[in-house]
Design a protein around this motif. Structure first.
Motif, PDB file in Angstrom:
ATOM      1  N   SER A  39      37.244  49.204  87.874  1.00 47.72           N
ATOM      2  CA  SER A  39      35.911  50.090  88.530  1.00 47.72           C
ATOM      3  C   SER A  39      36.539  51.837  88.349  1.00 47.72           C
ATOM      4  N   ILE A  40      37.733  51.513  87.308  1.00 41.33           N
ATOM      5  CA  ILE A  40      38.516  53.208  87.130  1.00 41.33           C
ATOM      6  C   ILE A  40      37.194  53.298  86.152  1.00 41.33           C
ATOM      7  N   ASN A  41      37.273  54.537  86.055  1.00 45.00           N
ATOM      8  CA  ASN A  41      36.142  55.638  84.517  1.00 45.00           C
ATOM      9  C   ASN A  41      38.209  56.682  84.470  1.00 45.00           C
ATOM     10  N   ALA A  42      37.333  57.669  85.261  1.00 44.54           N
ATOM     11  CA  ALA A  42      38.105  58.360  83.920  1.00 44.54           C
ATOM     12  C   ALA A  42      39.768  58.581  84.445  1.00 44.54           C
ATOM     13  N   MET A  43      41.094  58.999  84.309  1.00 44.88           N
ATOM     14  CA  MET A  43      41.696  59.528  84.750  1.00 44.88           C
ATOM     15  C   MET A  43      42.298  60.843  84.315  1.00 44.88           C
ATOM     16  N   ALA A  46      44.952  67.476  82.046  1.00 43.55           N
ATOM     17  CA  ALA A  46      44.714  66.824  80.992  1.00 43.55           C
ATOM     18  C   ALA A  46      44.176  65.768  81.679  1.00 43.55           C
ATOM     19  N   VAL A  47      42.971  65.665  81.426  1.00 44.52           N
ATOM     20  CA  VAL A  47      42.496  64.222  81.430  1.00 44.52           C
ATOM     21  C   VAL A  47      41.607  63.358  80.197  1.00 44.52           C
ATOM     22  N   ILE A  48      41.682  62.363  80.665  1.00 50.61           N
ATOM     23  CA  ILE A  48      41.165  61.076  79.397  1.00 50.61           C
ATOM     24  C   ILE A  48      40.430  60.042  80.033  1.00 50.61           C
ATOM     25  N   SER A  49      39.126  59.414  79.118  1.00 56.11           N
ATOM     26  CA  SER A  49      38.153  58.619  78.964  1.00 56.11           C
ATOM     27  C   SER A  49      38.401  57.916  79.720  1.00 56.11           C
ATOM     28  N   SER A  50      37.963  56.313  80.694  1.00 58.26           N
ATOM     29  CA  SER A  50      37.766  55.629  80.247  1.00 58.26           C
ATOM     30  C   SER A  50      38.301  54.334  79.491  1.00 58.26           C
ATOM     31  N   ALA A  51      37.831  54.532  78.237  1.00 53.91           N
ATOM     32  CA  ALA A  51      38.530  53.993  77.298  1.00 53.91           C
ATOM     33  C   ALA A  51      39.664  54.740  76.126  1.00 53.91           C
ATOM     34  N   GLY A  52      39.388  55.732  77.142  1.00 58.40           N
ATOM     35  CA  GLY A  52      40.887  56.460  76.125  1.00 58.40           C
ATOM     36  C   GLY A  52      40.538  57.283  74.747  1.00 58.40           C
ATOM     37  N   ASP A  53      39.274  57.428  74.694  1.00 56.23           N
ATOM     38  CA  ASP A  53      39.224  57.918  73.346  1.00 56.23           C
ATOM     39  C   ASP A  53      38.508  59.255  73.606  1.00 56.23           C
ATOM     40  N   SER A  54      38.431  59.647  74.854  1.00 58.24           N
ATOM     41  CA  SER A  54      38.186  61.128  74.719  1.00 58.24           C
ATOM     42  C   SER A  54      39.317  61.684  75.782  1.00 58.24           C
ATOM     43  N   THR A  55      39.465  62.898  75.702  1.00 61.24           N
ATOM     44  CA  THR A  55      40.584  63.986  76.103  1.00 61.24           C
ATOM     45  C   THR A  55      40.097  65.410  76.523  1.00 61.24           C
ATOM     46  N   ASN A  56      40.998  65.659  76.904  1.00 64.40           N
ATOM     47  CA  ASN A  56      40.436  67.098  77.469  1.00 64.40           C
ATOM     48  C   ASN A  56      41.982  67.953  78.348  1.00 64.40           C
ATOM     49  N   TYR A  57      41.984  69.052  77.792  1.00 61.51           N
ATOM     50  CA  TYR A  57      43.698  69.466  78.532  1.00 61.51           C
ATOM     51  C   TYR A  57      43.354  71.195  78.646  1.00 61.51           C
ATOM     52  N   ALA A  58      44.619  71.453  79.636  1.00 60.94           N
ATOM     53  CA  ALA A  58      44.540  72.999  79.960  1.00 60.94           C
ATOM     54  C   ALA A  58      44.581  73.768  78.541  1.00 60.94           C
ATOM     55  N   ASN A  59      44.278  74.506  78.411  1.00 58.25           N
ATOM     56  CA  ASN A  59      44.842  75.415  77.314  1.00 58.25           C
ATOM     57  C   ASN A  59      46.217  75.984  77.194  1.00 58.25           C
ATOM     58  N   SER A  60      46.966  76.041  78.146  1.00 58.42           N
ATOM     59  CA  SER A  60      48.256  76.637  78.785  1.00 58.42           C
ATOM     60  C   SER A  60      48.619  74.752  78.432  1.00 58.42           C
ATOM     61  N   PHE A 107      51.561  68.596  75.457  1.00 61.36           N
ATOM     62  CA  PHE A 107      51.314  67.760  76.438  1.00 61.36           C
ATOM     63  C   PHE A 107      50.290  66.399  75.108  1.00 61.36           C
ATOM     64  N   THR A 108      50.419  65.290  75.324  1.00 57.31           N
ATOM     65  CA  THR A 108      49.875  64.665  75.277  1.00 57.31           C
ATOM     66  C   THR A 108      48.964  63.339  76.424  1.00 57.31           C
ATOM     67  N   ILE A 109      47.950  62.996  76.684  1.00 57.68           N
ATOM     68  CA  ILE A 109      47.782  61.962  77.700  1.00 57.68           C
ATOM     69  C   ILE A 109      46.952  60.886  77.126  1.00 57.68           C
ATOM     70  N   SER A 110      47.503  59.741  78.015  1.00 57.01           N
ATOM     71  CA  SER A 110      47.220  58.766  76.913  1.00 57.01           C
ATOM     72  C   SER A 110      47.380  57.459  78.404  1.00 57.01           C
ATOM     73  N   ARG A 111      46.295  56.423  77.965  1.00 59.04           N
ATOM     74  CA  ARG A 111      46.103  54.862  78.951  1.00 59.04           C
ATOM     75  C   ARG A 111      46.273  53.831  78.290  1.00 59.04           C
ATOM     76  N   ASP A 112      47.083  52.718  78.634  1.00 54.91           N
ATOM     77  CA  ASP A 112      46.859  51.821  78.420  1.00 54.91           C
ATOM     78  C   ASP A 112      46.752  50.553  79.745  1.00 54.91           C
ATOM     79  N   ASN A 113      45.009  50.344  79.159  1.00 52.51           N
ATOM     80  CA  ASN A 113      44.409  49.816  80.245  1.00 52.51           C
ATOM     81  C   ASN A 113      44.728  48.390  80.269  1.00 52.51           C
ATOM     82  N   ALA A 114      45.188  47.640  79.348  1.00 51.95           N
ATOM     83  CA  ALA A 114      46.026  46.379  79.760  1.00 51.95           C
ATOM     84  C   ALA A 114      47.412  46.449  80.899  1.00 51.95           C
TER      85      ALA A 114
END
Length: 116
Positions: free
Chosen positions: A30-34, A49-63, A68-75
């Motif tokens: 039931s986790i959505n964005a992280m 930084a934030v990443i969507s549940s599927a990992g297909d959308s990210t957003n970062y602080a300007n600084s 930095f790169t955010i990623s997730r491995d749902n497996a």
């Protein structure tokens, strides 16, 4: 509910790199964005930084954009923060956050210290 455990922090020289990991357990389906947040002494906690549940959308602080790169491995129920070109001003406690059915869960934090 969800439990989050961060790891990977440490002491690094300016210009160096670190990779933070956040392992989620519990009702992870039931986790959505992280996201990753940080809080420096005497300052408010801020979004890194934030990443969507599927990992297909990210957003970062300007600084941190471009460094930095955010990623997730749902497996593996794990979210990562790859940090390059670290600066002394990146020194902070870094916290993992999970949006779980509209509620926010936090990890205990991992300290990142960047020496000049």
């Amino acid at each position: 509910q969800v439990q989050l455990v961060e790891s990977g922090g440490g002491l690094v020289q300016a210009g160096g790199s670190l990779r933070l990991s956040c392992a989620a357990s519990g009702r992870v389906s039931s986790i959505n964005a992280m996201g990753w947040y940080r809080q420096a002494p005497g300052k408010q906690r801020e979004l890194v930084a934030v990443i969507s549940s599927a990992g297909d959308s990210t957003n970062y602080a300007n600084s941190v954009k471009g460094r930095f790169t955010i990623s997730r491995d749902n497996a593996k129920n794990t979210v990562y923060l790859h940090m390059n070109s670290l600066k002394p001003e990146d020194t902070a406690m870094f916290y993992c956050n999970a949006d779980w059915i509209g509620s926010n869960f936090w990890g205990q934090g991992t300290q990142v210290t960047v020496s000049s």
